[in-house]
Design a protein around this motif. Structure first.
Motif, PDB file in Angstrom:
ATOM      1  N   GLY B  55      -0.487  -0.778  14.526  1.00 31.99           N
ATOM      2  CA  GLY B  55      -1.431  -1.070  13.452  1.00 31.99           C
ATOM      3  C   GLY B  55      -1.354  -2.528  13.038  1.00 31.99           C
ATOM      4  N   SER B  56      -1.874  -2.847  11.865  1.00 29.07           N
ATOM      5  CA  SER B  56      -1.919  -4.233  11.424  1.00 29.07           C
ATOM      6  C   SER B  56      -1.596  -4.326   9.945  1.00 29.07           C
ATOM      7  N   VAL B  57      -0.352  -4.674   9.658  1.00 25.10           N
ATOM      8  CA  VAL B  57      -0.029  -4.991   8.273  1.00 25.10           C
ATOM      9  C   VAL B  57      -0.816  -6.249   7.923  1.00 25.10           C
ATOM     10  N   PRO B  58      -1.469  -6.297   6.751  1.00 25.60           N
ATOM     11  CA  PRO B  58      -2.313  -7.447   6.438  1.00 25.60           C
ATOM     12  C   PRO B  58      -1.637  -8.781   6.706  1.00 25.60           C
ATOM     13  N   PHE B  62       0.583 -10.344   1.610  1.00 34.63           N
ATOM     14  CA  PHE B  62       1.562  -9.263   1.600  1.00 34.63           C
ATOM     15  C   PHE B  62       2.878  -9.773   2.159  1.00 34.63           C
ATOM     16  N   PRO B  77       4.777  -6.306  10.930  1.00 34.25           N
ATOM     17  CA  PRO B  77       4.229  -5.792  12.181  1.00 34.25           C
ATOM     18  C   PRO B  77       2.713  -5.918  12.214  1.00 34.25           C
ATOM     19  N   ASN B 263     -10.969  -6.427  12.110  1.00 36.00           N
ATOM     20  CA  ASN B 263     -10.004  -7.528  11.924  1.00 36.00           C
ATOM     21  C   ASN B 263     -10.117  -8.633  12.983  1.00 36.00           C
ATOM     22  N   GLU B 350     -10.324  -3.914   3.705  1.00 35.07           N
ATOM     23  CA  GLU B 350      -9.023  -3.393   4.145  1.00 35.07           C
ATOM     24  C   GLU B 350      -9.129  -2.457   5.343  1.00 35.07           C
ATOM     25  N   GLY B 352     -10.986  -3.467   8.006  1.00 35.36           N
ATOM     26  CA  GLY B 352     -11.336  -4.275   9.159  1.00 35.36           C
ATOM     27  C   GLY B 352     -12.434  -5.307   8.972  1.00 35.36           C
TER      28      GLY B 352
END
Lengths: 192, 361
Positions: B55-58, B62, B77, B263, B350, B352
């Motif tokens: 996945g994509s942590v922002p 953050f 990550p 994203n 949030e 994408g």
């Protein structure tokens, strides 16, 4: 003499007749198992199922246990927390074999006492959701806690047996009819 | 008699043993209490070498402060968005500035601009590792950006290579049989749409076969730009089609994107020159959600609704668009650096629909 032989024959017939249904049963089971009798319907569509077994809440972090309970391997593609694309680390792999497990660690600033929704999206677009009604820190393992559980076990499992045994002298005195009644009542309660 | 006393003896031993056992647990818990008290942390699973980021942590705003993932080399990550929807098709970065000008041909003494569009199914990657069984025009979602000049005759040769019937419905002014509504094109069949391009502006095109929600959600749409005869001022031009993908087909979008990959412009920022005039043709083709929006950071833009006027109607930093609504925005950056642009519905951003301009000197 003749009668004795026929009796012997009769005995063998009975044994054989009791075996025939068993043999037939084995035959049917064999046919089903080998797929001769029934051809299971197959589909080319992917069927995927992930169980979100457990979510442990650590400070600033979620640790999630996933189980692939579907018929095929599953690739975990995306993680959504509270409906937002999020991410983390998965081990041993993001491809979970059939009946395999994976541990997903997600850094996330969760808020105590508020609900939390975790969504797993697979590479084929299947979505699996789990909601925590109110997020609280997962209680750690302590001996104090273990002691509490042992005490509960003692209260529920051991003390009642001792109390019941205290009744034994009284039970010895009652009539066998009442004794049978109480025994069957106890058995009924246990089955219930 | 002897047996009985033995039994009693055993029972006593058991009770004694239980007492000792309980006492030891009680003492043990007292001793360990202090040690465990500050360690209110569930033991971490054993970290193996096979730790896979997912996945994509922002990538912004953050910072995992106390997270145990600090112990891992990568503190945040983030799996990058796929570079293109599928290896064979155009990636969103080239899609951004690619305009299909067609082929100008002489047809019986008449100047005609000719385009070819084919509809066919394709598995496309709409977010990292997420595959979507799309229906496409020429292999991508959104379909190609067609561009012509006002007053020209345009001819769109359509071939339906899908197993479902489709059409192409253009917005703008044209005859009834060129509207792509009643002439349903069966699989394997074709149709030629031909009309005079008018008026100038920016228009969506999309399949208009019922059930239309399905045909749009599956990806059959794109942009048609009709330039005014007198061209607009020179600028760096881009096209951005806002959309969503319902990957599990439950009637709501899981991912929101511009130009087809969640994203994307966050992981591959759009590089623009300081002070350079930027012109974006913005189209909203989001299905299921009534509106979408565009918000530009640290800047303001001139807004030309539908692009049908050369005079802007608004100077703003946020614009809201209904399904099928569109317009042209113009701006230039005063300061260098990295600037976000995204839907101002935080939920979409949030999921994408967020990107970045990298302004360089």
């Amino acid at each position: 003499m003749k009668r004795a032989i026929s009796k012997e024959n009769h005995k063998w017939l009975r044994i054989i007749s009791s075996l025939i249904p068993l043999i037939l049963l084995f035959l049917v089971v064999y046919l089903i198992a080998t797929g001769f009798a029934i051809q299971a319907p197959t589909t080319t569509l992917p069927i995927e199922r992930i169980n979100i077994e457990r979510i442990v809440l650590n400070p600033e972090e979620l640790v999630v246990t996933l189980l692939n309970s579907g018929p095929n391997d599953v690739e975990v593609a995306q993680v959504l927390v509270n409906d937002a694309i999020w991410g983390g680390f998965i081990e041993p792999s993001n491809v979970i074999p059939r009946l395999g497990r994976a541990i997903l660690t997600i850094p996330y600033p969760w808020v105590e006492g508020e609900p939390l929704t975790l969504t797993i999206i697979t590479s084929n677009g299947f979505k699996f959701k789990k909601e925590i009604e109110a997020a609280i820190l997962t209680p750690p393992f302590t001996f104090e806690q273990a002691y509490t559980y042992i005490l509960i076990g003692v209260y529920v499992g051991i003390i009642p047996v001792f109390l019941g045994e205290g009744w034994f002298p009284f039970l010895r005195g009652i009539s066998s009819r009442w004794f049978r009644f109480l025994l069957s009542f106890t058995a009924g309660m246990l089955i219930f | 008699m002897k047996e009985k006393t033995e039994k009693v003896g055993r029972r006593r031993d058991f009770i004694k043993a239980m007492g000792v056992f309980g006492l030891s647990i009680g003492l043990g818990s007292l001793i360990t209490k202090k040690v465990e008290a500050h360690e209110n942390h569930f033991p971490m699973p054993i970290r193996s070498n096979s730790l896979v980021a997912i996945g994509s942590v922002p990538a912004h705003g953050f910072h995992p402060l106390n997270s145990a993932s600090k112990s891992v080399n990568n503190p945040s990550p983030r799996v990058k968005a796929p570079y293109s929807q599928s290896p064979k098709v155009m990636n969103p970065m080239s899609f951004l500035t690619h305009f299909d000008l067609g082929k100008v041909i002489d047809s019986n003494g008449k100047r005609v601009r000719e385009f070819t569009l084919s509809s066919y199914p394709s598995f496309i990657e709409v977010a990292s590792k997420v595959s979507f069984p799309a229906w496409t025009f020429n292999g991508t979602v959104p379909g190609p950006t067609l561009r012509c000049v006002e007053g020209e005759t345009i001819r769109i040769k359509f071939l339906n290579g899908d197993i479902h019937p489709h059409t192409i419905h253009f917005h703008g002014i044209h005859p009834a049989n060129m509207d792509g509504v009643f002439e349903i094109i069966e699989p394997g069949k074709g149709y030629t749409y031909e009309f005079k391009a008018e008026p100038f502006g920016v228009f969506p095109y999309h399949c208009h076969t019922m059930p239309i929600t399905k045909h749009i959600a599956k990806g059959l749409y794109g942009t048609l730009i009709i330039d005014p005869k007198e061209p607009r001022p020179k600028a760096k031009e881009m096209v951005m089609v806002m959309n969503g993908f319902d990957v599990d087909f439950d009637g709501e979008n899981e991912f929101y994107t511009v130009n087809g990959i969640a994203n994307y412009y966050m992981d591959y920022p759009i590089r623009i020159k300081l002070g350079e005039l930027i012109r974006i043709y913005l189209v909203n083709m989001t299905e299921f959600d009534l509106i979408n929006s565009f918000h530009l950071h640290a800047n303001m833009f001139w807004w030309y609704p539908n692009g049908t006027s050369l005079t802007p109607s608004e100077y703003t930093d946020t614009v809201m668009l209904c399904q099928g609504q569109r317009g042209i925005m113009e701006f230039s950056y005063k300061y260098p650096g990295r600037f976000l642009f995204h839907a101002h519905q935080s939920e979409f951003a949030e999921r994408g629909w967020i990107g970045m301009f990298e302004v360089f000197e």
